[in-house]
Design an enzyme around this catalytic site. Structure first.
Site, PDB file in Angstrom:
ATOM      1  N   TYR A   1      -2.766  13.036  37.950  1.00 54.27           N
ATOM      2  CA  TYR A   1      -3.817  12.044  37.738  1.00 54.27           C
ATOM      3  C   TYR A   1      -4.945  12.165  38.755  1.00 54.27           C
ATOM      4  O   TYR A   1      -6.107  11.903  38.435  1.00 54.27           O
ATOM      5  CB  TYR A   1      -3.232  10.627  37.720  1.00 54.27           C
ATOM      6  CG  TYR A   1      -2.749  10.107  39.042  1.00 54.27           C
ATOM      7  CD1 TYR A   1      -3.580   9.358  39.869  1.00 54.27           C
ATOM      8  CD2 TYR A   1      -1.450  10.337  39.486  1.00 54.27           C
ATOM      9  CE1 TYR A   1      -3.151   8.868  41.082  1.00 54.27           C
ATOM     10  CE2 TYR A   1      -1.001   9.845  40.690  1.00 54.27           C
ATOM     11  CZ  TYR A   1      -1.849   9.115  41.493  1.00 54.27           C
ATOM     12  OH  TYR A   1      -1.411   8.646  42.700  1.00 54.27           O
TER      13      TYR A   1
ATOM     14  N   HIS B   1     -11.113 -11.420  18.742  1.00 51.21           N
ATOM     15  CA  HIS B   1     -12.043 -10.632  17.926  1.00 51.21           C
ATOM     16  C   HIS B   1     -13.490 -10.901  18.323  1.00 51.21           C
ATOM     17  O   HIS B   1     -13.844 -12.052  18.599  1.00 51.21           O
ATOM     18  CB  HIS B   1     -11.838 -10.994  16.446  1.00 51.21           C
ATOM     19  CG  HIS B   1     -12.657 -10.177  15.518  1.00 51.21           C
ATOM     20  ND1 HIS B   1     -12.381  -8.859  15.245  1.00 51.21           N
ATOM     21  CD2 HIS B   1     -13.785 -10.488  14.821  1.00 51.21           C
ATOM     22  CE1 HIS B   1     -13.272  -8.403  14.394  1.00 51.21           C
ATOM     23  NE2 HIS B   1     -14.142  -9.363  14.130  1.00 51.21           N
TER      24      HIS B   1
ATOM     25  N   LYS C   1     -11.686   5.696  45.398  1.00 53.69           N
ATOM     26  CA  LYS C   1     -11.731   6.468  44.148  1.00 53.69           C
ATOM     27  C   LYS C   1     -12.281   5.616  43.017  1.00 53.69           C
ATOM     28  O   LYS C   1     -13.129   6.064  42.245  1.00 53.69           O
ATOM     29  CB  LYS C   1     -10.329   6.952  43.795  1.00 53.69           C
ATOM     30  CG  LYS C   1     -10.216   7.622  42.432  1.00 53.69           C
ATOM     31  CD  LYS C   1      -8.758   7.747  42.018  1.00 53.69           C
ATOM     32  CE  LYS C   1      -8.146   6.381  41.736  1.00 53.69           C
ATOM     33  NZ  LYS C   1      -6.701   6.451  41.475  1.00 53.69           N
TER      34      LYS C   1
ATOM     35  N   CYS D   1      -6.867   4.880  46.076  1.00 50.79           N
ATOM     36  CA  CYS D   1      -7.265   4.157  44.869  1.00 50.79           C
ATOM     37  C   CYS D   1      -8.538   3.322  45.015  1.00 50.79           C
ATOM     38  O   CYS D   1      -9.324   3.248  44.072  1.00 50.79           O
ATOM     39  CB  CYS D   1      -6.105   3.291  44.371  1.00 50.79           C
ATOM     40  SG  CYS D   1      -5.034   2.623  45.644  1.00 50.79           S
TER      41      CYS D   1
ATOM     42  N   GLU E   1      -8.768  12.552  37.578  1.00 49.71           N
ATOM     43  CA  GLU E   1      -9.736  11.528  37.980  1.00 49.71           C
ATOM     44  C   GLU E   1     -10.917  12.138  38.723  1.00 49.71           C
ATOM     45  O   GLU E   1     -12.078  11.809  38.450  1.00 49.71           O
ATOM     46  CB  GLU E   1      -9.038  10.481  38.846  1.00 49.71           C
ATOM     47  CG  GLU E   1      -8.071   9.608  38.057  1.00 49.71           C
ATOM     48  CD  GLU E   1      -7.257   8.686  38.929  1.00 49.71           C
ATOM     49  OE1 GLU E   1      -6.807   7.644  38.424  1.00 49.71           O
ATOM     50  OE2 GLU E   1      -7.034   9.007  40.110  1.00 49.71           O
TER      51      GLU E   1
ATOM     52  N   GLU F   1      -7.453  -6.104  20.454  1.00 48.23           N
ATOM     53  CA  GLU F   1      -6.779  -6.704  19.303  1.00 48.23           C
ATOM     54  C   GLU F   1      -6.075  -5.657  18.438  1.00 48.23           C
ATOM     55  O   GLU F   1      -5.199  -5.992  17.647  1.00 48.23           O
ATOM     56  CB  GLU F   1      -7.766  -7.511  18.461  1.00 48.23           C
ATOM     57  CG  GLU F   1      -8.813  -6.680  17.731  1.00 48.23           C
ATOM     58  CD  GLU F   1      -9.738  -7.535  16.866  1.00 48.23           C
ATOM     59  OE1 GLU F   1      -9.239  -8.472  16.205  1.00 48.23           O
ATOM     60  OE2 GLU F   1     -10.961  -7.267  16.880  1.00 48.23           O
TER      61      GLU F   1
ATOM     62  N   CYS G   1      -4.324   4.146  50.151  1.00 49.02           N
ATOM     63  CA  CYS G   1      -4.961   3.429  49.048  1.00 49.02           C
ATOM     64  C   CYS G   1      -6.331   2.886  49.432  1.00 49.02           C
ATOM     65  O   CYS G   1      -7.315   3.098  48.731  1.00 49.02           O
ATOM     66  CB  CYS G   1      -4.061   2.298  48.564  1.00 49.02           C
ATOM     67  SG  CYS G   1      -4.789   1.331  47.229  1.00 49.02           S
TER      68      CYS G   1
END
Length: 451
Positions: free
Chosen positions: A176, A436, A50, A47, A180, A441, A42
């Site tokens: 993935y 908002h 990356k 990760c 990616e 939302e 990682c």
């Protein structure tokens, strides 16, 4: 029998470091052996770097959108060497942090290859150590199919250290990591083709998510080729690579990147000297408490082949430390409703059941789905759409799954992971007041059943 250590951890990745630190904090005498880099996949080739490259690729989007907000910019120039050098500096900093975490916790850090010579014995660089418990946390390793020319291809291990950005890249795979890196290479300026042997990438993800991402990647100009696979790779006189596909077509590239799966890293680990058994897929067989078939040996993380995600390995490491040395705090890892992000461009965020999984499990399903152009894009000519989706049990009103493709999907889905963990209903989503104006939302304003 007196042992040198209460716990000997093989592998200083996320799971191993977490188990070692907390075991030491609970009063255990702990050692960690690591032969490569502190922080594991990682931190070093996964990760973290990356995500840094994803940020770099995303700058191109910001520059494209700038004109709509009144900015006039000179033509930008990207320098791969600068990005990689800065990335390397950050990884080195994190390596130091991991070292300090271990040492300051009272853990003995042994930098060398560990090999088990018995059920309670580990050898590191010719020196033997005994331990009451041994924890295997050696992670995974990318693998390339055994085809002619496989040595000409690279994997994620090498991609982070390329000397220059290739002009033309073939990315092979449908998971993935492939998606990616295809986005990274294309976003940074390489002509990129993604090859996948199946009908559609990201198998196991929600069908709406897979289809929506395909459409958005095609809008960005990424060359997607499904039902396509490489038969052989050859190097030409000019240094470029020729990939011959199984259907006879030939594609030219400067780099062929494989992301077609990872295997458990068990090389020269000495499993033959223990009672540890592997499952049918080649991963270490463990029970629900991460106990292997050898009473003194446990295993966590990618080597057991469950959910191969860093936060899961962290949770497993914590569970092991607590069960062994602080049993009153032990609680099993819950593998349900694990939030997940794919840092594609646009990114994916998902938690809970897919529509397909919910139907297969026998739920009567209501689907709420929304596709819209993000507010940020309304002043530009960019036509990218965001997807948001809720999968709801029609009988209990419980929200079974939340899925998103769009900017900040990973950030947004984390909060929804808490909601699903707490068993939230669609009515509770509806009664929650939205922030908002945000994209998030939309998750609390979807009222109409799509199907």
């Amino acid at each position: 029998m007196a042992y040198d250590f209460d716990l000997f951890v093989i592998g200083a990745g996320s799971g191993g470091v977490r188990a070692a630190r907390f075991a030491a904090g609970f009063g255990a005498k702990v050692a960690v052996a690591e032969s490569r880099y502190l922080g594991g996949t990682c931190v070093n080739v996964g990760c973290v770097p990356k995500k840094l490259l994803v940020y770099g690729a995303h700058v191109a989007d910001e520059l494209e959108q700038a004109a709509g907000f009144g900015w006039t910019l000179e033509e930008g120039h990207f320098d791969w060497g600068t990005l990689i050098a800065n990335k390397n500096r950050e990884i080195e900093r994190l390596n130091g942090i991991y070292r300090n975490l271990l040492v300051n916790s009272g853990v003995t850090l042994l930098q060398g290859h560990a090999r088990m010579t018995g059920a309670n014995e580990v050898e590191v660089d010719g020196k033997c150590y005994t331990a009451e418990h041994i924890l295997i946390a050696t992670g995974g390793w990318p693998q390339v199919p055994d085809i002619p020319g496989k040595e000409l291809a690279i994997t994620s291990n090498e991609a982070f250290y390329l000397k220059a950005l290739p002009r033309r890249v073939l990315v092979v795979g449908g998971g993935y990591i492939a998606v990616e890196f295809a986005g990274i290479f294309q976003g940074l300026g390489a002509a990129t083709t993604l090859l996948y042997r199946g009908d559609l990438f990201l198998r196991g993800f929600d069908g709406s998510v897979r289809t929506h991402l395909k459409e958005e990647l095609e809008k960005r100009g990424l060359d997607l080729q499904f039902n396509a696979d490489i038969q052989r790779i050859d190097k030409l006189e000019d240094g470029s690579l020729k990939a011959t596909l199984k259907d006879g077509r030939e594609l030219l590239a400067d780099c062929v990147f494989y992301a077609t799966g990872r295997r458990p890293m068990l090389d020269n680990l000495g499993l033959e000297n223990t009672g540890v058994e592997l499952d049918a897929r080649g991963f270490i067989r463990v029970d629900e408490q991460y106990q292997t078939t050898a009473p003194s040996i446990l295993a966590i993380g990618d080597v057991i082949g469950r959910v191969q995600l860093t936060p899961v390995a962290l949770a497993e490491g914590m569970a092991v430390a607590r069960r062994l040395f602080k049993p009153e705090q032990y609680r099993p890892v819950d593998y349900q409703n694990i939030p997940t992000a794919v840092f594609s461009q646009p990114p994916i965020g998902t938690v809970g059941l897919t529509e397909e999984q919910a139907l297969d499990a026998g739920h009567k399903v209501q689907v709420f789905e929304s596709r819209f152009r993000a507010m940020k894009l309304t002043l530009t000519d960019i036509q990218e759409k965001t997807l948001m989706k809720l999968v709801v049990d029609a009988e209990t009103d419980k929200v079974l799954g939340c899925h998103m493709v769009g900017p900040d999907a990973g950030e947004i889905i984390q909060g929804l992971g808490i909601a699903l963990k707490a068993g939230a209903t669609k009515q509770q989503f509806d009664e929650t007041i939205g922030v908002h104006p945000t994209a998030a939302e939309e998750f609390v304003t979807m009222r109409t059943v799509t199907r």
